[in-house]
Enzyme design. Structure first.
Site, PDB file in Angstrom:
ATOM      1  N   LYS A 184       0.846  -1.206   0.000  1.00 40.77           N
ATOM      2  CA  LYS A 184       0.000   0.000   0.000  1.00 40.77           C
ATOM      3  C   LYS A 184       0.879   1.254   0.000  1.00 40.77           C
ATOM      4  O   LYS A 184       1.601   1.502   0.956  1.00 40.77           O
ATOM      5  CB  LYS A 184      -0.918   0.053   1.223  1.00 40.77           C
ATOM      6  N   GLY A 236       7.406   4.700   8.080  1.00 39.72           N
ATOM      7  CA  GLY A 236       6.533   5.848   8.302  1.00 39.72           C
ATOM      8  C   GLY A 236       6.750   6.409   9.688  1.00 39.72           C
ATOM      9  O   GLY A 236       7.849   6.314  10.248  1.00 39.72           O
ATOM     10  N   THR A 238       6.619   7.108  13.760  1.00 38.13           N
ATOM     11  CA  THR A 238       6.771   6.279  14.959  1.00 38.13           C
ATOM     12  C   THR A 238       5.403   5.949  15.548  1.00 38.13           C
ATOM     13  O   THR A 238       5.150   4.836  15.998  1.00 38.13           O
ATOM     14  CB  THR A 238       7.659   7.014  15.978  1.00 38.13           C
ATOM     15  N   GLY A 241       3.820   3.273  13.517  1.00 42.45           N
ATOM     16  CA  GLY A 241       4.620   2.064  13.740  1.00 42.45           C
ATOM     17  C   GLY A 241       4.234   1.381  15.044  1.00 42.45           C
ATOM     18  O   GLY A 241       4.062   0.155  15.104  1.00 42.45           O
ATOM     19  N   GLU A 258      10.650   0.870  10.089  1.00 38.84           N
ATOM     20  CA  GLU A 258      11.650   1.909   9.823  1.00 38.84           C
ATOM     21  C   GLU A 258      10.930   3.233  10.057  1.00 38.84           C
ATOM     22  O   GLU A 258      10.066   3.619   9.287  1.00 38.84           O
ATOM     23  CB  GLU A 258      12.151   1.765   8.387  1.00 38.84           C
ATOM     24  N   CYS A 292      13.748  10.563   6.752  1.00 40.96           N
ATOM     25  CA  CYS A 292      13.774  10.029   8.118  1.00 40.96           C
ATOM     26  C   CYS A 292      15.165  10.160   8.743  1.00 40.96           C
ATOM     27  O   CYS A 292      15.293  10.353   9.938  1.00 40.96           O
ATOM     28  CB  CYS A 292      13.312   8.585   8.140  1.00 40.96           C
ATOM     29  N   GLU A 389      10.566  15.233  15.477  1.00 39.60           N
ATOM     30  CA  GLU A 389      10.866  15.174  14.048  1.00 39.60           C
ATOM     31  C   GLU A 389       9.996  16.210  13.335  1.00 39.60           C
ATOM     32  O   GLU A 389       8.774  16.138  13.400  1.00 39.60           O
ATOM     33  CB  GLU A 389      10.548  13.769  13.531  1.00 39.60           C
TER      34      GLU A 389
HETATM   35  P1  NDP Z   1       2.195   7.769   8.464  1.00 37.54           P
HETATM   36  O1  NDP Z   1       3.049   6.961   9.349  1.00 37.54           O
HETATM   37  O2  NDP Z   1       0.782   8.025   8.844  1.00 37.54           O
HETATM   38  O3  NDP Z   1       2.142   7.109   6.996  1.00 37.54           O
HETATM   39  C1  NDP Z   1       2.977   6.084   6.523  1.00 37.54           C
HETATM   40  C2  NDP Z   1       2.152   5.006   5.796  1.00 37.54           C
HETATM   41  O4  NDP Z   1       1.329   4.299   6.744  1.00 37.54           O
HETATM   42  C3  NDP Z   1       1.181   5.561   4.772  1.00 37.54           C
HETATM   43  O5  NDP Z   1       1.075   4.648   3.705  1.00 37.54           O
HETATM   44  C4  NDP Z   1      -0.114   5.621   5.571  1.00 37.54           C
HETATM   45  O6  NDP Z   1      -1.247   5.664   4.766  1.00 37.54           O
HETATM   46  C5  NDP Z   1      -0.032   4.336   6.344  1.00 37.54           C
HETATM   47  N1  NDP Z   1      -0.861   4.268   7.550  1.00 37.54           N
HETATM   48  C6  NDP Z   1      -1.406   5.295   8.271  1.00 37.54           C
HETATM   49  N2  NDP Z   1      -2.068   4.825   9.350  1.00 37.54           N
HETATM   50  C7  NDP Z   1      -1.945   3.460   9.317  1.00 37.54           C
HETATM   51  C8  NDP Z   1      -2.384   2.404  10.169  1.00 37.54           C
HETATM   52  N3  NDP Z   1      -3.076   2.646  11.276  1.00 37.54           N
HETATM   53  N4  NDP Z   1      -2.049   1.137   9.852  1.00 37.54           N
HETATM   54  C9  NDP Z   1      -1.328   0.862   8.750  1.00 37.54           C
HETATM   55  N5  NDP Z   1      -0.885   1.829   7.895  1.00 37.54           N
HETATM   56  C10 NDP Z   1      -1.183   3.115   8.181  1.00 37.54           C
HETATM   57  O7  NDP Z   1       2.921   9.135   8.189  1.00 37.54           O
HETATM   58  P2  NDP Z   1       2.229  10.527   7.819  1.00 37.54           P
HETATM   59  O8  NDP Z   1       2.072  10.576   6.364  1.00 37.54           O
HETATM   60  O9  NDP Z   1       0.994  10.773   8.620  1.00 37.54           O
HETATM   61  O10 NDP Z   1       3.329  11.550   8.307  1.00 37.54           O
HETATM   62  C11 NDP Z   1       3.325  11.967   9.676  1.00 37.54           C
HETATM   63  C12 NDP Z   1       4.728  12.138  10.177  1.00 37.54           C
HETATM   64  O11 NDP Z   1       5.407  10.907  10.131  1.00 37.54           O
HETATM   65  C13 NDP Z   1       5.591  13.070   9.351  1.00 37.54           C
HETATM   66  O12 NDP Z   1       5.391  14.392   9.705  1.00 37.54           O
HETATM   67  C14 NDP Z   1       6.956  12.584   9.688  1.00 37.54           C
HETATM   68  O13 NDP Z   1       7.402  13.169  10.884  1.00 37.54           O
HETATM   69  C15 NDP Z   1       6.766  11.105   9.873  1.00 37.54           C
HETATM   70  N6  NDP Z   1       7.140  10.303   8.702  1.00 37.54           N
HETATM   71  C16 NDP Z   1       8.282   9.581   8.754  1.00 37.54           C
HETATM   72  C17 NDP Z   1       8.671   8.859   7.660  1.00 37.54           C
HETATM   73  C18 NDP Z   1       9.930   8.069   7.662  1.00 37.54           C
HETATM   74  O14 NDP Z   1      10.451   7.767   6.601  1.00 37.54           O
HETATM   75  N7  NDP Z   1      10.430   7.679   8.796  1.00 37.54           N
HETATM   76  C19 NDP Z   1       7.922   8.849   6.410  1.00 37.54           C
HETATM   77  C20 NDP Z   1       6.692   9.594   6.486  1.00 37.54           C
HETATM   78  C21 NDP Z   1       6.352  10.296   7.596  1.00 37.54           C
HETATM   79  P3  NDP Z   1      -1.823   7.095   4.341  1.00 37.54           P
HETATM   80  O15 NDP Z   1      -0.754   7.810   3.633  1.00 37.54           O
HETATM   81  O16 NDP Z   1      -2.921   6.726   3.450  1.00 37.54           O
HETATM   82  O17 NDP Z   1      -2.246   7.754   5.614  1.00 37.54           O
END
Ligand code: NDP
Length: 479
Positions: A184, A236, A238, A241, A258, A292, A389
């Site tokens: 996804k 994505g 924390t 996660g 990660e 990240c 972050e």
């Molecule tokens: P998220 O962790 O929400 O998104 C990452 C992925 O997880 C997306 O595909 C998202 O879908 C999906 N997702 C969201 N909720 C769930 C769930 N409950 N179960 C399974 N999958 C889920 O990141 P955000 O886009 O909300 O960003 C928020 C913050 O996260 C940023 O400001 C940043 O600080 C951090 N971040 C860190 C990243 C990294 O590489 N470490 C990458 C992205 C964000 P959808 O997009 O449809 O919500």
């Protein structure tokens, strides 16, 4: 007035990109409408223009996708490694052949500068597939004297900051080790993942080996909970996660996370300052700081603080912010309004807590989501901008006197993903690397990636490694 040279516009052509009005879910090798009939819009964050309608997968679609992957697993896992390698190798070649299309699409959907998607995201994605094609028939050498078996269906959830590259980090090792995949992509950046589905068709990948389902967080949550999923890989926040870890606890599913970071980029007084400036800029302004492992906390040894900050401010004035499709652009668009609001909120907190703000004086386009390159000095360790972050082009600068103090400050964070050290002394680099609690430590460089090098974190940055031989481990059962 910016001190950047005036460049004539040099926009990359979008002619080779064919964005359809709406997309389907890619399940079992075919495109289908979502069971709910529901679609969401995906936009270009630099212009707010709607690019396409994207299906929202629900429980019925997830069931179908996981069933397709389970069925495909029976044959895919039995193929000789050399056969799997041929498919993975072909994927890598087609990514190269379609690199311009993929780079333009990534930039249009995500807002990152074309020079980054063209020179980093897409070539590295291809490199991950090439690298893992090499492992597919050599797993017994990766794990000598062990029986190596794949796990089954891998549920893979990726973020919006490196959409195609994170897809490659996830799919390449899964396929090389004989697993099948339901992936996804993030809600705001689904287009390169959907184009990747067409690459799977193009190379004749057996149906069901890779399935791409789109939707919001709820779709991801359904996917990771599905009882027929054996492995979950997530990149994505924390927060999400932790939610996933709670959701699958006790299920026996294997998990790699990660997550976020708040990396220290540490500059000693013997460092080559001009080179360090480039590393600092690359560390925090690359991909608008949506990274990240971004070097978001700069630790400067006191003796060079004034000289370094003067150089940094000058360099900020030469960064070009604007149209991400322009080949001269250094800073593109912020990925979404939601992310822009988060950056503004944290920058506001930095000002309220008493840190000193410096921003490059660059005009922001009227439409789209933008934030100027920003540096905070006078930051103390307790400030939110030193702890949380921000995930934007915002650097927090702290100072230190001794190497011990640098280590103490660098490790004073709930995260542990990456760190950078700038010094001309090799012995000091090794001394620091031994003590920094970070999965990756760069020396006299920053943000370097290679498929052969394992990447991953400690503490709230997650667990498990991606890349290298270590990155194969989360996808295999060893007998
Ligand atoms: P998220 O962790 O929400 O998104 C990452 C992925 O997880 C997306 O595909 C998202 O879908 C999906 N997702 C969201 N909720 C769930 C769930 N409950 N179960 C399974 N999958 C889920 O990141 P955000 O886009 O909300 O960003 C928020 C913050 O996260 C940023 O400001 C940043 O600080 C951090 N971040 C860190 C990243 C990294 O590489 N470490 C990458 C992205 C964000 P959808 O997009 O449809 O919500």
């Amino acid at each position: 007035m910016s001190s950047a040279w005036d460049y004539s516009p040099a926009p990359e052509s979008t002619d080779m990109v064919d964005i359809r009005g709406d997309y389907g879910l890619f399940i079992d090798g075919t495109w289908s409408e979502p069971a709910s009939g529901e679609y969401m819009k995906t936009i270009n964050p630099a212009t707010e223009e709607v690019l396409a309608a994207i299906p929202v997968a629900d429980e019925t679609d997830i069931d179908r996708a996981v069933a397709a992957a389970s069925k495909a697993f029976k044959k895919w896992s039995k193929l000789p490694g050399s056969e799997r390698a041929r498919f993975i190798f072909r994927i890598a070649r087609v990514i190269q052949e379609r690199s311009r299309e993929l780079a333009v699409l990534e930039t249009m959907n995500g807002g990152k500068p074309i020079k980054e998607s063209r020179d980093l995201d897409v070539p590295l994605a291809a490199a991950h597939f090439f690298y893992h094609a090499g492992w597919a028939d050599k797993l017994e050498y990766a794990f000598p004297a062990r029986k190596v078996e794949p796990l089954g269906v891998a549920a893979q959830i990726i973020p919006w900051n490196f959409p195609l590259l994170m897809l490659a980090w996830k799919i390449a090792p899964a396929l090389a080790t004989g697993n099948t995949v339901v992936l996804k992509p993030a809600e705001t950046t689904p287009l390169t993942a959907l184009t990747f589905a067409s690459i799977c068709e193009q190379v004749g990948l057996p149906p069901g080996v890779v399935n791409i389902v789109t939707g919001a967080g709820a779709t991801g949550a359904m996917l990771v909970r599905h009882p027929d999923v054996q492995k979950v890989a997530f990149t994505g926040s924390t927060e999400v996660g932790k939610e996933i870890q709670r959701a699958i606890a006790g299920s026996g599913k294997r998990l790699t996370l990660e997550l976020g970071g708040k990396a220290a980029n540490i500059v000693f007084d013997d460092a080559p300052l001009d080179q360090a400036i480039e590393g600092i800029v690359n560390g925090i302004f690359f991909n608008q700081g949506h990274v990240c492992c971004a070097g978001s906390r700069l630790l400067v040894q006191e003796g060079v603080f004034d000289a370094l900050i003067a150089k940094l401010k000058h360099r900020l004035g030469t960064l070009r912010l604007g149209d991400p499709l322009d080949k001269n652009t250094d800073i593109g668009a912020i990925n979404s309004r939601q992310q822009l609001d988060k950056i503004k909120e944290l920058v506001g907190a930095g000002i309220d807590e008493g840190a000193e703000l410096y921003q490059a004086d660059c005009p922001l386009p009227e439409r789209g989501f933008w934030f100027p390159p920003t540096v905070f000095t006078g930051v103390s360790q307790s400030h939110r901008i030193a702890r949380e972050e921000i995930f934007g082009p915002v650097l927090s600068v702290l100072t230190f006197r001794t190497p011990e103090e640098a280590v103490e400050k660098a490790n004073n964070t709930p995260f542990g993903l990456s760190a950078g050290v700038w010094t001309e002394k090799g012995s000091r680099i090794l001394w620091m690397a031994d003590r920094l609690k970070a999965g990756v430590v760069w020396a006299n460089t920053f943000n370097r990636f290679d498929p052969a090098s394992p990447f991953g974190g400690y503490k709230e940055s997650g667990f498990g490694r991606e890349g290298g031989r270590h990155g194969l481990e989360p996808y295999v059962r060893l007998g």
